[in-house]
Design a protein around this motif. Structure first.
Motif: not given
Length: 327
Positions: A275-277, A269-271, A210-211, A282-283
């Protein structure tokens, strides 16, 4: 501690004008930005307490280091300069070295064991250690079990890929794992890492998924290797004098809200990691998730030196290890 005292005075001025009819005011300091999923859970925790207490407890949240810097929260709560704080467990590493146990490489990575940690004998043992240092622990907020090694020139997949790589470390204990694979870890505050990666002061980063997205590492790092290297918990703790003065029914309100946020942190946290992956991909960041074979190989190299250092620094290191392994 002069800086802590100055910030404490500023906090007093900030809250002095707030009239409150509540029986108790609970001010909580944490370092997370408002968008962090744990920060959002803490906002909900505050709302639950105020609602369930019928307004008898007023909760004021000071996030993003508005009240105290992350390393200052522990002292501020113990001294009663603020009633509560949320810190990552390894923030206690120098004071209560046993609190580092969850970040030992590849030790606590299974989600079911992570679920069982709050309320376990292992958690109770650490809570007693915290009580001896002047705080009452309320909640264990599972924050991360997936980290990412980021890099620009080439992906960091095999242990030999780390040789000579200048990388941002986590703390002195975990940095032993990076040295074991030939990397050169460097201590650096989180807000400075992006610029260090951009300028080449650092070749690589290590942070949770996430970070990596929120700090926009994808702008200066092309590759990312996702690894279940350690489990991190934010935990909420309060000043014992403040806690003892609470009416018994208000303590029950606090306990109920803390049990709820502890449970809610796991799916949140799992979500957030999932989402971060997707967001990093995507970036344009090229992600590789370690295979079981790669995890085993890294465990063989990284875990022994960190485990050795942990046991040398922790008077009750073996006891907490046994308790954690029993989850």
């Amino acid at each position: 501690m002069r800086i802590v005292l100055i910030i404490g005075l500023a906090l007093g001025l900030l809250t002095a004008g707030r009239a409150s009819a509540a029986e108790a005011v609970l001010r909580l300091s944490h370092p997370m930005p408002p968008s962090h999923h744990i920060a959002k859970l803490i906002d909900g925790w505050a709302a639950d307490i105020q609602s369930a207490s019928g307004g008898r407890i007023e909760v004021q949240i000071f996030g993003a280091e508005q009240a105290f810097k992350a390393p200052q929260n522990i002292v501020a709560v113990a001294r009663g300069q603020i009633e509560a704080a949320a810190s990552v467990n390894f923030q206690w590493g120098e004071t209560v070295p046993e609190m580092n146990v969850t970040i030992l490489p590849f030790l606590l990575t299974d989600l079911e064991r992570i679920r069982r940690f709050p309320g376990s004998p292992a958690a109770a043992f650490l809570e007693e250690k915290l009580a001896q240092k002047g705080v009452v622990n309320l909640a264990w907020l599972y924050t991360s079990r997936l980290s990412v090694f980021t890099s620009q020139r080439r992906p960091l997949i095999q242990s030999e890929d780390f040789r000579g790589v200048k990388i941002r470390g986590l703390n002195r204990l975990v940095d032993n794992a990076l040295v074991a694979v030939g990397a050169a870890p460097s201590a650096m505050p989180a807000p400075e890492v992006y610029q260090a990666l951009q300028s080449g002061v650092l070749d690589a980063g290590m942070t949770d998924l996430s970070a990596a997205y929120s700090r926009k590492f994808f702008e200066v790092q092309k590759y990312g290797t996702v690894t279940p290297i350690s489990a991190v918990y934010y935990h909420i703790y309060v000043n014992p004098d403040w806690y003892r003065k609470l009416a018994p029914d208000l303590r029950d309100v606090l306990s109920a809200a803390s049990r709820k946020i502890t449970i809610d942190a796991i799916p949140a946290t799992e979500a957030a990691a999932e989402e971060a992956m997707l967001q990093l991909s995507a970036k344009g960041m090229v992600l590789h998730t370690q295979t079981a074979e790669e995890v085993a190989a890294f465990t063989r190299i990284m875990q022994p030196p960190v485990l050795k250092a942990f046991l040398e620094a922790s008077p009750d290191g073996q006891k907490i290890l046994d308790l954690l392994n029993g989850l």
